[in-house]
Design a protein around this motif. Structure first.
Motif, PDB file in Angstrom:
ATOM      1  N   VAL A 423       0.899  -1.042  -0.058  1.00  0.00           N
ATOM      2  CA  VAL A 423      -0.144  -0.006  -0.050  1.00  0.00           C
ATOM      3  C   VAL A 423       1.043   1.234  -0.007  1.00  0.00           C
ATOM      4  CG1 VAL A 423      -1.849   1.369   1.259  1.00  0.00           C
ATOM      5  CG2 VAL A 423      -1.811  -1.247   1.090  1.00  0.00           C
ATOM      6  N   ILE A 424       0.714   2.119  -0.894  1.00  0.00           N
ATOM      7  CA  ILE A 424       1.066   3.645  -1.028  1.00  0.00           C
ATOM      8  C   ILE A 424       0.243   4.543  -0.658  1.00  0.00           C
ATOM      9  CG2 ILE A 424       2.628   5.050  -2.187  1.00  0.00           C
ATOM     10  CD1 ILE A 424       3.750   2.982  -3.843  1.00  0.00           C
ATOM     11  N   ARG A 425       0.461   5.497   0.159  1.00  0.00           N
ATOM     12  CA  ARG A 425      -0.619   6.524   0.514  1.00  0.00           C
ATOM     13  C   ARG A 425      -0.308   7.754   1.006  1.00  0.00           C
ATOM     14  NH1 ARG A 425      -1.658   6.938   6.003  1.00  0.00           N
ATOM     15  NH2 ARG A 425      -1.017   4.984   7.212  1.00  0.00           N
ATOM     16  N   GLU A 426      -0.802   8.867   0.925  1.00  0.00           N
ATOM     17  CA  GLU A 426      -0.289  10.067   1.501  1.00  0.00           C
ATOM     18  C   GLU A 426      -0.389  10.075   3.174  1.00  0.00           C
ATOM     19  OE1 GLU A 426      -2.525  13.136  -0.326  1.00  0.00           O
ATOM     20  OE2 GLU A 426      -1.415  13.181  -2.347  1.00  0.00           O
ATOM     21  N   PRO A 427       0.354  10.759   3.895  1.00  0.00           N
ATOM     22  CA  PRO A 427       0.237  10.630   5.371  1.00  0.00           C
ATOM     23  C   PRO A 427      -1.379  11.261   5.860  1.00  0.00           C
ATOM     24  CG  PRO A 427       2.477  11.251   4.610  1.00  0.00           C
ATOM     25  CD  PRO A 427       1.406  11.369   3.409  1.00  0.00           C
ATOM     26  N   ASN A 428      -1.401  10.799   6.766  1.00  0.00           N
ATOM     27  CA  ASN A 428      -2.723  11.392   7.534  1.00  0.00           C
ATOM     28  C   ASN A 428      -2.275  12.336   8.669  1.00  0.00           C
ATOM     29  OD1 ASN A 428      -4.815  12.236   9.411  1.00  0.00           O
ATOM     30  ND2 ASN A 428      -6.015  10.330   8.947  1.00  0.00           N
ATOM     31  N   TRP A 429      -1.851  13.752   8.278  1.00  0.00           N
ATOM     32  CA  TRP A 429      -1.294  14.291   9.318  1.00  0.00           C
ATOM     33  C   TRP A 429      -1.617  14.554  10.810  1.00  0.00           C
ATOM     34  CZ3 TRP A 429       3.689  14.544   8.352  1.00  0.00           C
ATOM     35  CH2 TRP A 429       4.025  14.443   6.920  1.00  0.00           C
ATOM     36  N   GLU A 430      -3.183  14.317  10.641  1.00  0.00           N
ATOM     37  CA  GLU A 430      -3.735  14.419  12.227  1.00  0.00           C
ATOM     38  C   GLU A 430      -3.192  13.075  13.067  1.00  0.00           C
ATOM     39  OE1 GLU A 430      -7.984  14.527  14.394  1.00  0.00           O
ATOM     40  OE2 GLU A 430      -7.857  14.675  12.224  1.00  0.00           O
ATOM     41  N   TYR A 431      -3.291  12.135  12.291  1.00  0.00           N
ATOM     42  CA  TYR A 431      -2.724  10.880  12.922  1.00  0.00           C
ATOM     43  C   TYR A 431      -1.303  10.673  12.918  1.00  0.00           C
ATOM     44  CZ  TYR A 431      -1.319   5.813  13.074  1.00  0.00           C
ATOM     45  OH  TYR A 431      -0.696   4.584  13.267  1.00  0.00           O
ATOM     46  N   GLU A 432      -0.675  11.359  12.111  1.00  0.00           N
ATOM     47  CA  GLU A 432       0.990  11.403  12.332  1.00  0.00           C
ATOM     48  C   GLU A 432       1.463  12.059  13.579  1.00  0.00           C
ATOM     49  OE1 GLU A 432       3.054   9.098  10.681  1.00  0.00           O
ATOM     50  OE2 GLU A 432       1.553   8.543   9.581  1.00  0.00           O
ATOM     51  N   LEU A 433       0.734  13.389  13.518  1.00  0.00           N
ATOM     52  CA  LEU A 433       1.075  14.172  14.758  1.00  0.00           C
ATOM     53  C   LEU A 433       0.815  13.645  16.328  1.00  0.00           C
ATOM     54  CD1 LEU A 433       1.649  17.076  16.011  1.00  0.00           C
ATOM     55  CD2 LEU A 433      -0.515  17.894  15.549  1.00  0.00           C
ATOM     56  N   LYS A 434      -0.431  12.749  16.117  1.00  0.00           N
ATOM     57  CA  LYS A 434      -0.681  11.822  17.340  1.00  0.00           C
ATOM     58  C   LYS A 434       0.533  10.938  17.879  1.00  0.00           C
ATOM     59  CE  LYS A 434      -5.582  12.640  17.283  1.00  0.00           C
ATOM     60  NZ  LYS A 434      -7.012  11.824  17.281  1.00  0.00           N
ATOM     61  N   ARG A 435       0.857  10.378  16.592  1.00  0.00           N
ATOM     62  CA  ARG A 435       1.976   9.220  16.673  1.00  0.00           C
ATOM     63  C   ARG A 435       2.942  10.040  17.304  1.00  0.00           C
ATOM     64  NH1 ARG A 435       2.276   4.220  14.743  1.00  0.00           N
ATOM     65  NH2 ARG A 435       4.630   4.492  14.707  1.00  0.00           N
ATOM     66  N   MET A 436       3.682  11.108  16.748  1.00  0.00           N
ATOM     67  CA  MET A 436       4.822  11.670  17.053  1.00  0.00           C
ATOM     68  C   MET A 436       4.673  12.374  18.526  1.00  0.00           C
ATOM     69  SD  MET A 436       6.057  14.226  13.886  1.00  0.00           S
ATOM     70  CE  MET A 436       4.487  14.659  13.496  1.00  0.00           C
ATOM     71  N   LEU A 437       3.584  12.687  19.038  1.00  0.00           N
ATOM     72  CA  LEU A 437       3.363  13.161  20.457  1.00  0.00           C
ATOM     73  C   LEU A 437       3.448  12.029  21.308  1.00  0.00           C
ATOM     74  CD1 LEU A 437       0.570  15.949  19.949  1.00  0.00           C
ATOM     75  CD2 LEU A 437       2.982  16.099  20.634  1.00  0.00           C
ATOM     76  N   SER A 438       2.783  10.833  20.817  1.00  0.00           N
ATOM     77  CA  SER A 438       2.846   9.890  21.821  1.00  0.00           C
ATOM     78  C   SER A 438       4.139   9.206  21.754  1.00  0.00           C
ATOM     79  CB  SER A 438       1.944   8.797  21.011  1.00  0.00           C
ATOM     80  OG  SER A 438       1.919   7.486  21.761  1.00  0.00           O
ATOM     81  N   GLU A 439       5.217   9.422  20.600  1.00  0.00           N
ATOM     82  CA  GLU A 439       6.340   8.766  20.955  1.00  0.00           C
ATOM     83  C   GLU A 439       7.177   9.681  21.797  1.00  0.00           C
ATOM     84  OE1 GLU A 439       9.765   6.492  19.816  1.00  0.00           O
ATOM     85  OE2 GLU A 439       7.592   6.144  19.802  1.00  0.00           O
ATOM     86  N   VAL A 440       7.143  11.201  21.639  1.00  0.00           N
ATOM     87  CA  VAL A 440       7.802  11.876  22.438  1.00  0.00           C
ATOM     88  C   VAL A 440       7.367  11.665  23.942  1.00  0.00           C
ATOM     89  CG1 VAL A 440       8.069  14.625  23.228  1.00  0.00           C
ATOM     90  CG2 VAL A 440       7.854  13.913  20.740  1.00  0.00           C
ATOM     91  N   GLU A 441       6.119  11.537  24.307  1.00  0.00           N
ATOM     92  CA  GLU A 441       5.644  11.252  25.717  1.00  0.00           C
ATOM     93  C   GLU A 441       6.499  10.089  26.228  1.00  0.00           C
ATOM     94  OE1 GLU A 441       1.595  11.023  25.657  1.00  0.00           O
ATOM     95  OE2 GLU A 441       1.567  13.157  25.337  1.00  0.00           O
ATOM     96  N   ARG A 442       6.581   9.056  25.343  1.00  0.00           N
ATOM     97  CA  ARG A 442       7.162   7.579  25.935  1.00  0.00           C
ATOM     98  C   ARG A 442       8.682   7.718  26.030  1.00  0.00           C
ATOM     99  NH1 ARG A 442      10.231   3.932  23.752  1.00  0.00           N
ATOM    100  NH2 ARG A 442      10.279   4.924  21.722  1.00  0.00           N
ATOM    101  N   LEU A 443       9.354   8.853  25.146  1.00  0.00           N
ATOM    102  CA  LEU A 443      10.864   9.095  25.374  1.00  0.00           C
ATOM    103  C   LEU A 443      11.026   9.791  26.724  1.00  0.00           C
ATOM    104  CD1 LEU A 443      11.949   9.713  21.622  1.00  0.00           C
ATOM    105  CD2 LEU A 443      12.397   7.643  23.104  1.00  0.00           C
ATOM    106  N   LEU A 444      10.264  10.914  27.009  1.00  0.00           N
ATOM    107  CA  LEU A 444      10.177  11.369  28.302  1.00  0.00           C
ATOM    108  C   LEU A 444      10.112  10.581  29.390  1.00  0.00           C
ATOM    109  CD1 LEU A 444       8.659  14.961  27.238  1.00  0.00           C
ATOM    110  CD2 LEU A 444      10.828  14.500  27.546  1.00  0.00           C
ATOM    111  N   GLY A 445       9.099   9.725  29.192  1.00  0.00           N
ATOM    112  CA  GLY A 445       8.855   9.058  30.434  1.00  0.00           C
ATOM    113  C   GLY A 445       9.996   8.076  30.615  1.00  0.00           C
TER     114      GLY A 445
END
Length: 449
Positions: A423-445
């Motif tokens: 599958v090739i698709r354009e990013p869903n930026w709302e979803y990608e932003l949530k992923r990045m915030l979740s990843e930042v929170e995980r790293l800070l934790g």
């Protein structure tokens, strides 16, 4: 007209009370309906059956003949041979009537001959009662000529016996086709026979090709060694396959697909639903995995459900289109403004777009290869090799961010990993932003621990 036919005609006239002239007219129509492949005696026998006149088949009139001694024009011959190849059943129409026929190739050590089955006997193939490797005896067969070669035909007064008693069965040749396990499937195999348990089915679709629309249906099949995506084309897509069924694929062919090797069943293939083989695969289970988001640096050879987001930094100048013959499975080439099969010369082909580009996500680069619909998303609706598809692809995706999911393999030519896109698709930026915030929170934790 042959003596056998004359006897049948006299019996029809006597028991059915129909004038002889009308009986002969019906016989001639029957012969024409079968395109001349039905003998006069066979046609007379068919007419008798339609009128309810009992005409017993006299086995004593037949003779057992070696295949090398078969000559066009011979009638009431018995031939014993081993089935070496089964071709899929076909539908024919004559004078408003519809019927089926099927061809086999049998051998007896002295030679091989093509055998034609009609209507009632075709069901033996469809039900899996006739298979490659079986010994069969054709009783009261008729020999006709086709393309200069003898062809053994079963008519209404013929029959076929499976596994007859014969002496020295080892003298009969063995078929070339053997069952293949899923783990042994490789791209570009032909005449593949395999038994699979259906673990997942997908809805039938109509796809467009150069010669118009055709049906296709896919399912996931598995044996004890692995699973494979199977694609059924044309009338094969209408076979009523359900999850849990065990099917035997005869004369399939393989192609590299979006998620690995795919097994295709086209005009020359056969699909059999086999209740008698269910016990052999009753313990087979397949867990369908979900894709996993990874960085390029984390990808490993053999990852089957990886997903990567990155920027297209290069579009490679690969051959943008490849074509496969729907009739024989061979490759086709572009000649004089049209696709032509290199094997059989046919023009009924399926065109598959191919696209390769480099994806960079900041942790590394990886070559992405896309086939069929995923490549067509970029190229647009075109199957013309004369178009500059590379320029079209560069204009659409170079410098763009994409999300690609698929499986990872090693490219033997470049000796490097590549991602085969499912599958090739354009990013869903709302979803990608949530992923990045979740990843930042995980790293800070983790840092705060």
């Amino acid at each position: 007209m042959l003596a056998d036919a004359e006897k049948i005609i006299r019996k029809i006239v006597e028991e059915a009370g129909i004038p002889e002239e009308e009986v002969r007219e019906r016989i001639n129509k029957k012969i024409k309906a079968f395109a001349g492949l039905l003998t006069e005696a066979g046609a007379a026998y068919a007419v008798a059956r339609e009128l309810g006149v009992d005409v017993a088949v006299d086995r004593e009139l037949s003779q057992r003949v070696a295949i090398k001694d078969l000559k066009p024009g011979m009638e009431r011959v018995d031939v014993v041979g081993r089935i070496l190849r089964i071709f899929p059943p076909r539908v024919f129409k004559r004078d408003g009537r519809t019927g089926k026929y099927c061809r086999l190739i049998i051998g007896d050590g002295t030679g091989t001959v093509r055998v034609t089955l009609w209507n009632r006997d075709v069901s033996l193939v469809e039900q899996g009662k006739l298979e490659n490797g079986q010994l069969v005896e054709i009783i009261n067969g008729y020999v006709r000529e086709y393309n200069g070669e003898p062809v053994l035909t079963l008519s209404f007064d013929s029959r076929i016996v499976v596994n007859p008693e014969v002496e020295n069965a080892d003298r009969f040749p063995k078929p070339e086709n053997v069952l293949v396990k899923v783990k042994d499937l490789m791209p570009d195999m032909r005449d593949v026979d395999v038994v699979l348990k259906v673990v997942r089915t997908f809805p039938a679709k109509t796809v467009k090709g150069e010669d118009g629309e055709t049906e296709m249906r896919a399912f996931i099949g598995a044996d004890e060694t692995g699973s494979v995506r199977v694609v059924l084309w044309g009338e094969k897509a209408r076979v009523n396959i359900k999850e849990g069924d065990v099917v035997k694929i005869v004369s399939g062919y393989t192609r590299e697909g979006l998620s690995g090797v795919n097994l295709h069943v086209g005009k020359m293939g056969l699909v059999q639903i086999r209740e008698d083989l269910k016990k052999e695969l009753e313990g087979v289970k397949v867990e369908l995995q979900q894709k996993e988001r990874k960085h390029v640096s984390e990808l490993e050879e053999g990852d089957k459900f990886a997903e990567v987001r990155g920027t297209v930094v290069q579009v490679y100048r690969t051959k943008p289109l490849t074509a496969v013959c729907n009739s024989c499975g061979a490759k086709a080439e572009w000649r004089d403004g049209k696709w032509v099969c290199t094997q059989c010369g046919g023009e009924d082909v399926r065109v598959v777009p191919v696209l390769a580009f480099e994806l960079d996500d900041g942790t590394g680069n990886i070559r992405v290869i896309a086939f069929d619909r995923q490549a067509a998303k970029i190229y647009g609706d075109t199957a013309n090799p004369d178009a500059d598809l590379h320029e079209i692809a560069e204009r659409k995706v170079l410098g763009e961010e994409l999300v690609v999911s698929g499986y990872v393999r090693r490219n033997k030519y470049f000796d490097s990993l590549e991602l085969v896109a499912k599958v090739i698709r354009e990013p869903n930026w709302e979803y990608e932003l949530k992923r990045m915030l979740s990843e930042v929170e995980r790293l800070l934790g983790e840092k705060g621990k």
